[in-house]
Design an enzyme around this catalytic site. Structure first.
Site, PDB file in Angstrom:
ATOM      1  N   SER A 182     -24.315  17.263  34.738  1.00 25.54           N
ATOM      2  CA  SER A 182     -23.413  16.932  33.630  1.00 25.54           C
ATOM      3  C   SER A 182     -21.957  16.778  34.057  1.00 25.54           C
ATOM      4  CB  SER A 182     -23.502  18.012  32.545  1.00 25.54           C
ATOM      5  OG  SER A 182     -22.950  19.232  32.996  1.00 25.54           O
ATOM      6  N   LYS A 231     -17.611  22.786  32.175  1.00 30.35           N
ATOM      7  CA  LYS A 231     -17.163  21.545  31.535  1.00 30.35           C
ATOM      8  C   LYS A 231     -15.676  21.356  31.815  1.00 30.35           C
ATOM      9  CE  LYS A 231     -21.187  20.992  29.522  1.00 30.35           C
ATOM     10  NZ  LYS A 231     -22.130  19.950  30.014  1.00 30.35           N
TER      11      LYS A 231
END
Length: 258
Positions: A69, A140
């Site tokens: 991701s 993230k």
């Protein structure tokens, strides 16, 4: 008579039982001599393990990347070094920072139940970067901080922060900034986070309808990913971004760490 006695005495050394006793005696002496050395090695190893665990808990923790991701910035299997002191001085995460956080209450409702012993062993291995992180830990990039208005997308398909379009040069090649339109204001004390591989990232966008609206509380941030420590061929600093340098407004200054 004396000759016979001497011959008998010499023959004793060739007796199997006598040889066995001699071998056992020598082995016993070697074992007793090596026992302190083994104990020293064991104590040294234990001290090193305790030091590494304490260092990992309070200062710098290896974190194994479990998914794609955050590609191309971070790849599957990378071990990043998470700086746990990055925000201890009072300054919170800034726009562009790559952070590791506990997603309990934001990305996952509650931590899954785990056998206490297995959980302890897994936690120790994860703290040393030898196992994948807990299911509640995520990595993230910070796109919006408390007070920011984050919107997608403008006419050129870019994310806007406080009305300023952001050129995200860290995105996975070919990815759009977002296929999901959104327009949110980040509440104080929280963060809006997204993955660099937008088409393969479950991030704040996917939790808009969940409790908390996809926002990550600042106090759930574990630290900032500063370095890629493994594999050796990937050893490098996590590159800061200048994408947010022109963004001003309600949130704290952004633009990545120095």
């Amino acid at each position: 008579m004396d000759t016979e006695a001497q011959h008998t005495e010499r023959d004793r050394s060739s007796d199997p039982e006598e040889r066995s006793r001699s071998v056992r005696f020598r082995r016993s002496v070697r074992f007793r001599r090596s026992a302190p050395l083994r104990r020293r090695f064991g104590l040294t190893g234990l001290a090193c393990a305790v030091f590494l665990l304490l260092f990992s808990h309070f200062v710098m923790q290896p974190f194994q990347i479990p998914s794609g991701s955050m590609e191309p910035t971070l790849r599957i299997g990378d071990r990043v070094l998470v700086n746990k002191l990055a925000y201890r001085s009072g300054s919170g995460p800034g726009r562009g920072d790559v952070i590791v956080f506990d997603g309990t209450g934001s990305f996952v409702r509650e931590a899954p139940e785990r056998d206490p012993v297995a959980g302890l062993l897994h936690g120790a291995a994860a703290a040393l970067g030898l196992a994948e992180p807990a299911d509640t830990d995520f990595v993230k990039r910070v796109v919006g901080v408390g007070g920011d208005r984050v919107k997608c997308c403008d006419k050129r398909g870019r994310v806007e922060v406080n009305g300023v379009p952001v050129t995200e040069d860290y995105l996975y090649p070919g990815d759009a900034p977002s296929q999901v339109p959104f327009d949110i204001v980040v509440p104080p004390g929280t963060l809006w986070v997204m993955g660099d591989h937008r088409s393969h990232s479950r991030d704040s966008r996917d939790h808009l309808g969940s409790p908390g609206g996809g926002m990550v509380p600042v106090d759930r941030v574990i630290g900032r990913a500063d370095w890629i420590g493994w594999p050796f061929g990937r050893w490098s600093r996590v590159r800061p971004t200048g994408a947010f340098h022109d963004v001003h407004g309600a949130g704290t200054p952004g633009g990545g760490h120095g």
